[in-house]
Design a protein around this motif. Structure first.
Motif, PDB file in Angstrom:
ATOM      1  N   SER A   1      41.715-116.225  11.614  1.00 12.82           N
ATOM      2  CA  SER A   1      40.704-115.292  12.110  1.00 12.82           C
ATOM      3  C   SER A   1      39.904-114.786  10.920  1.00 12.82           C
ATOM      4  O   SER A   1      40.351-114.867   9.776  1.00 12.82           O
TER       5      SER A   1
ATOM      6  N   LYS B   1      33.040-108.461  12.739  1.00  9.59           N
ATOM      7  CA  LYS B   1      33.212-109.690  13.515  1.00  9.59           C
ATOM      8  C   LYS B   1      34.681-109.846  13.929  1.00  9.59           C
ATOM      9  O   LYS B   1      35.574-109.370  13.246  1.00  9.59           O
TER      10      LYS B   1
ATOM     11  N   SER C   1      35.785-113.115  15.080  1.00  9.18           N
ATOM     12  CA  SER C   1      35.825-114.557  15.311  1.00  9.18           C
ATOM     13  C   SER C   1      37.178-115.153  14.939  1.00  9.18           C
ATOM     14  O   SER C   1      37.847-114.693  14.027  1.00  9.18           O
ATOM     15  N   SER C   2      37.547-116.205  15.674  1.00  8.95           N
ATOM     16  CA  SER C   2      38.741-116.964  15.310  1.00  8.95           C
ATOM     17  C   SER C   2      38.311-118.385  14.941  1.00  8.95           C
ATOM     18  O   SER C   2      37.224-118.833  15.279  1.00  8.95           O
TER      19      SER C   2
ATOM     20  N   PHE D   1      33.515-119.264  10.647  1.00 10.05           N
ATOM     21  CA  PHE D   1      33.574-118.207  11.646  1.00 10.05           C
ATOM     22  C   PHE D   1      32.225-117.870  12.279  1.00 10.05           C
ATOM     23  O   PHE D   1      32.047-116.817  12.866  1.00 10.05           O
ATOM     24  N   GLY D   2      31.262-118.763  12.149  1.00 11.44           N
ATOM     25  CA  GLY D   2      30.040-118.647  12.925  1.00 11.44           C
ATOM     26  C   GLY D   2      28.982-117.688  12.434  1.00 11.44           C
ATOM     27  O   GLY D   2      28.418-116.940  13.217  1.00 11.44           O
TER      28      GLY D   2
ATOM     29  N   GLN E   1      28.138-108.995  12.218  1.00 11.06           N
ATOM     30  CA  GLN E   1      27.686-109.980  13.190  1.00 11.06           C
ATOM     31  C   GLN E   1      26.151-110.023  13.131  1.00 11.06           C
ATOM     32  O   GLN E   1      25.558-111.078  13.017  1.00 11.06           O
TER      33      GLN E   1
END
Length: 180
Positions: free
Chosen positions: A109, A133, A135-136, A162-163, A178
């Motif tokens: 993560s 964030k 995210s995983s 993680f985007g 984010q």
């Protein structure tokens, strides 16, 4: 705010350090989203108070914009004088992460990756890492890598795995939003 000069080893910026650079002709800060964060200061050689104390790797505290707190910038270049004026180039203190290496680690993560990255630092890492964030994903660092590289800009980095996201460098705190 006038730029303030500090020793290269300074970690606290609550005093006037070595001194205020009152004679600065200009101080222009450039910041790009997830990109460069630098300052360019024009300073006179003669009559400029503290000129002789400005050295490579010194830290200069500057105000990047009207909405941010003053930020520490590390001197990486001092030009040859032109008509008695030098150009001092500085990068945000976060660029020190280029010289801090993390040993191999893995994380599943974004939160655990930030903790693992700091814990894997093979030398002292004075930085704090934060994110909003959640995210995983799987981050695998298989060889020693600079923490700066792990933040973004290459395959396998935090931004890649993680985007995305947007960084804010605030002194020794690295914030990954984010959306900033």
């Amino acid at each position: 705010m006038k730029p303030i000069l500090y020793e290269s080893t300074a970690t606290s910026f609550t005093t006037n350090g070595i001194g205020i650079l009152n004679d600065a002709i200009s101080c222009i800060v450039t910041q790009q989203r997830n990109g460069i964060y630098e300052a360019e200061i024009k300073y006179p050689m003669f009559g400029g108070i503290h000129f002789s104390e400005i050295k490579m790797r010194s830290i200069i505290l500057v105000l990047p914009d009207k909405m941010s707190d003053p930020q520490p910038m590390r001197v990486y270049n001092i030009s040859k004088p032109m008509r008695g004026v030098v150009t001092i180039n500085c990068r945000h203190i976060a660029y020190d992460l280029m010289g801090i290496v993390a040993a191999p680690f893995s994380a599943t993560s974004i939160q655990s990756a930030l903790v693992a990255m700091k814990n894997a630092a093979v030398t002292n890492c004075p930085f704090i890492f934060w994110t909003d964030k959640s995210s995983s994903g799987t981050m695998q660092v298989i060889k020693p890598t600079s923490i700066w590289s792990l933040l973004g800009g290459e395959e396998g980095s935090l931004l890649d795995v993680f985007g995305g996201g947007e960084y804010e460098f605030d002194g020794y705190t690295i914030k990954l939003y984010q959306n900033r």
